[in-house]
Design an enzyme around this catalytic site. Structure first.
Site, PDB file in Angstrom:
ATOM      1  N   PHE A   1       0.868  -1.185   0.000  1.00  0.00           N
ATOM      2  CA  PHE A   1       0.000   0.000   0.000  1.00  0.00           C
ATOM      3  C   PHE A   1       0.901   1.229   0.000  1.00  0.00           C
ATOM      4  O   PHE A   1       1.595   1.494   0.993  1.00  0.00           O
ATOM      5  CB  PHE A   1      -0.841  -0.057   1.279  1.00  0.00           C
ATOM      6  CG  PHE A   1      -1.853   1.039   1.468  1.00  0.00           C
ATOM      7  CD1 PHE A   1      -3.145   0.905   0.988  1.00  0.00           C
ATOM      8  CD2 PHE A   1      -1.527   2.186   2.182  1.00  0.00           C
ATOM      9  CE1 PHE A   1      -4.109   1.884   1.220  1.00  0.00           C
ATOM     10  CE2 PHE A   1      -2.482   3.178   2.414  1.00  0.00           C
ATOM     11  CZ  PHE A   1      -3.781   3.026   1.926  1.00  0.00           C
TER      12      PHE A   1
ATOM     13  N   SER B   1       3.185  12.479   7.302  1.00  0.00           N
ATOM     14  CA  SER B   1       2.018  12.858   8.107  1.00  0.00           C
ATOM     15  C   SER B   1       0.996  13.646   7.299  1.00  0.00           C
ATOM     16  O   SER B   1      -0.174  13.702   7.676  1.00  0.00           O
ATOM     17  CB  SER B   1       2.468  13.704   9.308  1.00  0.00           C
ATOM     18  OG  SER B   1       3.349  12.964  10.103  1.00  0.00           O
TER      19      SER B   1
ATOM     20  N   CYS C   1      -8.642   3.003   4.728  1.00  0.00           N
ATOM     21  CA  CYS C   1      -7.843   1.774   4.859  1.00  0.00           C
ATOM     22  C   CYS C   1      -6.958   1.870   6.098  1.00  0.00           C
ATOM     23  O   CYS C   1      -6.833   0.913   6.869  1.00  0.00           O
ATOM     24  CB  CYS C   1      -6.967   1.565   3.621  1.00  0.00           C
ATOM     25  SG  CYS C   1      -7.888   1.577   2.069  1.00  0.00           S
ATOM     26  N   LEU C   2      -6.346   3.043   6.285  1.00  0.00           N
ATOM     27  CA  LEU C   2      -5.480   3.227   7.455  1.00  0.00           C
ATOM     28  C   LEU C   2      -6.268   3.010   8.744  1.00  0.00           C
ATOM     29  O   LEU C   2      -5.758   2.464   9.723  1.00  0.00           O
ATOM     30  CB  LEU C   2      -4.855   4.624   7.449  1.00  0.00           C
ATOM     31  CG  LEU C   2      -3.850   4.879   6.328  1.00  0.00           C
ATOM     32  CD1 LEU C   2      -3.400   6.335   6.333  1.00  0.00           C
ATOM     33  CD2 LEU C   2      -2.640   3.961   6.454  1.00  0.00           C
ATOM     34  N   ASN C   3      -7.517   3.430   8.730  1.00  0.00           N
ATOM     35  CA  ASN C   3      -8.355   3.264   9.910  1.00  0.00           C
ATOM     36  C   ASN C   3      -8.522   1.785  10.275  1.00  0.00           C
ATOM     37  O   ASN C   3      -8.516   1.415  11.448  1.00  0.00           O
ATOM     38  CB  ASN C   3      -9.722   3.886   9.624  1.00  0.00           C
ATOM     39  CG  ASN C   3     -10.322   4.458  10.857  1.00  0.00           C
ATOM     40  OD1 ASN C   3      -9.624   5.048  11.674  1.00  0.00           O
ATOM     41  ND2 ASN C   3     -11.613   4.260  11.012  1.00  0.00           N
TER      42      ASN C   3
ATOM     43  N   ARG D   1      -5.148   0.660  11.745  1.00  0.00           N
ATOM     44  CA  ARG D   1      -4.922   1.243  13.083  1.00  0.00           C
ATOM     45  C   ARG D   1      -5.740   0.511  14.141  1.00  0.00           C
ATOM     46  O   ARG D   1      -5.302   0.353  15.277  1.00  0.00           O
ATOM     47  CB  ARG D   1      -5.350   2.719  13.075  1.00  0.00           C
ATOM     48  CG  ARG D   1      -4.415   3.583  12.301  1.00  0.00           C
ATOM     49  CD  ARG D   1      -5.022   4.934  12.021  1.00  0.00           C
ATOM     50  NE  ARG D   1      -4.092   5.720  11.228  1.00  0.00           N
ATOM     51  CZ  ARG D   1      -4.412   6.824  10.570  1.00  0.00           C
ATOM     52  NH1 ARG D   1      -5.647   7.281  10.614  1.00  0.00           N
ATOM     53  NH2 ARG D   1      -3.506   7.464   9.885  1.00  0.00           N
TER      54      ARG D   1
ATOM     55  N   GLU E   1       1.186   4.446  10.499  1.00  0.00           N
ATOM     56  CA  GLU E   1      -0.291   4.476  10.645  1.00  0.00           C
ATOM     57  C   GLU E   1      -0.716   5.690  11.452  1.00  0.00           C
ATOM     58  O   GLU E   1      -1.612   5.603  12.299  1.00  0.00           O
ATOM     59  CB  GLU E   1      -0.777   3.203  11.333  1.00  0.00           C
ATOM     60  CG  GLU E   1      -0.365   1.929  10.663  1.00  0.00           C
ATOM     61  CD  GLU E   1      -1.130   1.670   9.393  1.00  0.00           C
ATOM     62  OE1 GLU E   1      -2.134   2.359   9.153  1.00  0.00           O
ATOM     63  OE2 GLU E   1      -0.702   0.789   8.635  1.00  0.00           O
TER      64      GLU E   1
ATOM     65  N   THR F   1       1.365   9.116  13.236  1.00  0.00           N
ATOM     66  CA  THR F   1       2.283   9.204  14.378  1.00  0.00           C
ATOM     67  C   THR F   1       1.481   9.474  15.653  1.00  0.00           C
ATOM     68  O   THR F   1       0.326   9.914  15.599  1.00  0.00           O
ATOM     69  CB  THR F   1       3.302  10.346  14.194  1.00  0.00           C
ATOM     70  OG1 THR F   1       2.590  11.590  14.211  1.00  0.00           O
ATOM     71  CG2 THR F   1       4.075  10.222  12.883  1.00  0.00           C
TER      72      THR F   1
HETATM   73  P1  FAD Z   1       6.955  13.286   9.282  1.00  0.00           P
HETATM   74  O1  FAD Z   1       5.584  13.441   8.733  1.00  0.00           O
HETATM   75  O2  FAD Z   1       8.073  14.033   8.636  1.00  0.00           O
HETATM   76  O3  FAD Z   1       6.924  13.600  10.834  1.00  0.00           O
HETATM   77  C1  FAD Z   1       8.126  13.817  11.611  1.00  0.00           C
HETATM   78  C2  FAD Z   1       7.704  14.277  12.994  1.00  0.00           C
HETATM   79  O4  FAD Z   1       6.964  15.492  12.865  1.00  0.00           O
HETATM   80  C3  FAD Z   1       6.771  13.279  13.688  1.00  0.00           C
HETATM   81  O5  FAD Z   1       7.037  13.268  15.068  1.00  0.00           O
HETATM   82  C4  FAD Z   1       5.404  13.871  13.425  1.00  0.00           C
HETATM   83  O6  FAD Z   1       4.426  13.489  14.378  1.00  0.00           O
HETATM   84  C5  FAD Z   1       5.723  15.360  13.521  1.00  0.00           C
HETATM   85  N1  FAD Z   1       4.717  16.173  12.837  1.00  0.00           N
HETATM   86  C6  FAD Z   1       4.351  16.124  11.547  1.00  0.00           C
HETATM   87  N2  FAD Z   1       3.380  17.018  11.297  1.00  0.00           N
HETATM   88  C7  FAD Z   1       3.126  17.633  12.479  1.00  0.00           C
HETATM   89  C8  FAD Z   1       2.208  18.660  12.900  1.00  0.00           C
HETATM   90  N3  FAD Z   1       1.313  19.172  12.054  1.00  0.00           N
HETATM   91  N4  FAD Z   1       2.226  19.041  14.188  1.00  0.00           N
HETATM   92  C9  FAD Z   1       3.097  18.498  15.075  1.00  0.00           C
HETATM   93  N5  FAD Z   1       3.979  17.542  14.755  1.00  0.00           N
HETATM   94  C10 FAD Z   1       3.983  17.114  13.462  1.00  0.00           C
HETATM   95  N6  FAD Z   1       3.598   4.226   4.646  1.00  0.00           N
HETATM   96  C11 FAD Z   1       2.800   3.705   3.665  1.00  0.00           C
HETATM   97  O7  FAD Z   1       2.182   4.446   2.884  1.00  0.00           O
HETATM   98  N7  FAD Z   1       2.668   2.357   3.502  1.00  0.00           N
HETATM   99  C12 FAD Z   1       3.341   1.479   4.306  1.00  0.00           C
HETATM  100  O8  FAD Z   1       3.200   0.245   4.122  1.00  0.00           O
HETATM  101  C13 FAD Z   1       4.201   1.992   5.330  1.00  0.00           C
HETATM  102  N8  FAD Z   1       4.953   1.136   6.096  1.00  0.00           N
HETATM  103  C14 FAD Z   1       5.903   1.658   6.964  1.00  0.00           C
HETATM  104  C15 FAD Z   1       6.805   0.794   7.603  1.00  0.00           C
HETATM  105  C16 FAD Z   1       7.792   1.311   8.427  1.00  0.00           C
HETATM  106  C17 FAD Z   1       8.799   0.390   9.047  1.00  0.00           C
HETATM  107  C18 FAD Z   1       7.844   2.717   8.672  1.00  0.00           C
HETATM  108  C19 FAD Z   1       8.899   3.273   9.598  1.00  0.00           C
HETATM  109  C20 FAD Z   1       6.968   3.558   8.056  1.00  0.00           C
HETATM  110  C21 FAD Z   1       5.991   3.059   7.169  1.00  0.00           C
HETATM  111  N9  FAD Z   1       5.140   3.902   6.456  1.00  0.00           N
HETATM  112  C22 FAD Z   1       4.306   3.403   5.481  1.00  0.00           C
HETATM  113  C23 FAD Z   1       5.287   5.350   6.572  1.00  0.00           C
HETATM  114  C24 FAD Z   1       4.657   5.963   7.815  1.00  0.00           C
HETATM  115  O9  FAD Z   1       3.260   5.920   7.731  1.00  0.00           O
HETATM  116  C25 FAD Z   1       5.228   7.383   7.966  1.00  0.00           C
HETATM  117  O10 FAD Z   1       6.585   7.229   8.366  1.00  0.00           O
HETATM  118  C26 FAD Z   1       4.458   8.218   8.963  1.00  0.00           C
HETATM  119  O11 FAD Z   1       3.201   8.583   8.446  1.00  0.00           O
HETATM  120  C27 FAD Z   1       5.233   9.502   9.356  1.00  0.00           C
HETATM  121  O12 FAD Z   1       5.660  10.181   8.235  1.00  0.00           O
HETATM  122  P2  FAD Z   1       7.182  10.677   8.143  1.00  0.00           P
HETATM  123  O13 FAD Z   1       8.072   9.527   8.456  1.00  0.00           O
HETATM  124  O14 FAD Z   1       7.340  11.338   6.827  1.00  0.00           O
HETATM  125  O15 FAD Z   1       7.350  11.719   9.313  1.00  0.00           O
END
Ligand code: FAD
Length: 391
Positions: free
Chosen positions: A135, A144, A244-246, A249, A369, A371
């Site tokens: 996905f 995020s 789907c994420l829901n 989660r 899913e 943060t």
């Molecule tokens: P960022 O969005 O850059 O966030 C970094 C920090 O900033 C976090 O602490 C966040 O909470 C904070 N932050 C962001 N916005 C705000 C705000 N508005 N206010 C305050 N704080 C904020 N994704 C998929 O699509 N499919 C998958 O199958 C999938 N599998 C994964 C498997 C692993 C092992 C990992 C590590 C991640 C996976 N992900 C997947 C991605 C995951 O969903 C994202 O890593 C997650 O949504 C966070 O995005 P980011 O890493 O870009 O962090």
């Protein structure tokens, strides 16, 4: 008179809350984890591998897409699905991730938003584990805030041409089909991309310290040409992927408690045996306080998960309530895993015991899913009426 110790969840008697059928499903999954995963998990974690046949075995047990109806899916209750996630994650969060992504993200995206032809083609294969799904929502610059995604899908006659990069995609390099979300002239739409399509590449992400038995990949789409039939016809806008994420989660709200339960049970067994200053470590009040506090959080989390599960089965569960469960139960599971590690002393830093492995896995679970911060903001918005996502 000495009493016979009980496990943390026996003390809460949460076992009496599921139906007989749900309990039976949970026991079957627990046996599967004990027999097929536990003996090898430390080695697999160290070498960052998971036996390929595990997916097919999970499929034969009916665990893939188990809460979906028809198309060779088991059609269980949401509570049964949650309990299965819990048992899988008691083994390892990586195994639960494989099953969650397959059932709740890949299969659910097709089940909820696909055409009848797409469902007939993909769901039975995915349910059996003969095909693997992934996905792709997250991008290198948009995690995020997926609304900002840069992946595009442009019409070319009746075909679509996809370009972009997806990042951190579970099962990416082992998948047969990828659900890819992309910007179109009509907003965000979803596409089913067979991974053999020219222009599609999956690159495995190495050197991960967390979720090591789960495959995580970068997906590159370079002028990937798809027929019109690859479009998920019913999904329009971000509500498609978010639905789907829901689902995933919800499973995590149960799953994380499996990791916590495993940590706590192993730790209780350890402190009863380990002697410090001539007495079992379990005999010290500081130890008992830690165990009592962790038991309270585990039990409260379990009651919350079961409540959410019953609401999901009744069709009354909101996504904000799923945020309550995901935030609380993952955060508390991580705190439990870390506290258990302290009780194990130096032994706790090895793969001989599960708490540190669970703790480093749960670091991912806290982030993916949605943060913990995002779920906090969802709850904050509900309480104040003010969305604080943008500064
Ligand atoms: P960022 O969005 O850059 O966030 C970094 C920090 O900033 C976090 O602490 C966040 O909470 C904070 N932050 C962001 N916005 C705000 C705000 N508005 N206010 C305050 N704080 C904020 N994704 C998929 O699509 N499919 C998958 O199958 C999938 N599998 C994964 C498997 C692993 C092992 C990992 C590590 C991640 C996976 N992900 C997947 C991605 C995951 O969903 C994202 O890593 C997650 O949504 C966070 O995005 P980011 O890493 O870009 O962090």
């Amino acid at each position: 008179m000495a009493i016979t110790p009980v496990t943390p969840l026996e003390l809460f008697d949460t076992e009496s809350l599921p139906t007989d059928e749900e309990r039976e499903i949970a026991s079957t999954v627990r046996r599967f984890v004990d027999e097929r995963l536990r003996p090898d998990i430390a080695g697999w974690f160290e070498s960052a591998t998971l036996a390929q046949e595990i997916a097919v075995e999970a499929g034969s047990l009916g665990l893939l897409g188990m809460h979906l109806q028809g198309y060779d899916c088991a059609g269980t209750s949401a509570v049964a699905y949650g309990l299965a996630c819990m048992e899988l994650e008691a083994g390892d969060s990586g195994l639960r991730s494989l099953v969650s992504v397959q059932g709740s993200l890949s299969m659910y995206s097709i089940y909820r938003w696909g055409s009848e032809e797409q469902k007939q083609h993909w769901l039975p294969r995915l349910a059996s584990g003969r095909a693997i799904g992934c996905f792709g929502l997250t991008e290198p610059d948009f995690g995020s805030n997926p609304a900002g995604m840069r992946t595009t899908a442009k019409r070319d006659g009746s075909d679509w041409i996809l370009n972009g990069t997806k990042m951190w995609i579970t099962n990416g390099s082992i998948a047969d089909v990828a659900t890819i979300w992309a910007q179109t002239d009509e907003g965000i739409r979803g596409f089913l991309v067979p991974t053999g399509t020219p222009g599609f590449t999956a690159n495995t992400i190495h050197r991960k310290l967390s979720l090591r038995v789960s495959v995580t990949s970068e997906l590159v789409l370079d002028n990937v040409r798809l027929p019109g039939s690859a479009l998920l016809p019913e999904a329009r806008g971000l509500s498609g992927p978010l639905s789907c994420l829901n689902e995933a989660r919800f499973g995590i709200a149960f799953g994380a408690l499996g990791a916590a339960r495993d940590c706590l049970e192993q730790t209780i067994a350890y402190v009863r045996e380990r002697e410090v200053f001539d007495r079992p470590l379990a005999a010290y009040q500081l130890t008992q306080q830690k165990l009592a506090d962790m038991t309270l959080e585990l039990g409260k989390g379990m009651l919350l998960a079961l409540h959410l599960g019953r609401k999901k089965d009744a069709g009354t569960l909101t996504h904000q309530q799923v945020s309550l469960g995901k935030l609380n139960n993952v955060r508390e599971a991580l705190a439990i895993a870390r506290e258990c590690r302290t009780l194990l002393g130096a032994s706790g830093i090895t793969l001989e015991y599960s708490p540190m492995r669970h703790a480093i896995n749960l670091e991912t679970v806290l982030t993916y899913e949605g943060t913990s911060e995002m779920h906090t903001l969802v709850i904050g918005e509900q309480l104040t009426g003010i969305a604080a996502f943008r500064g």
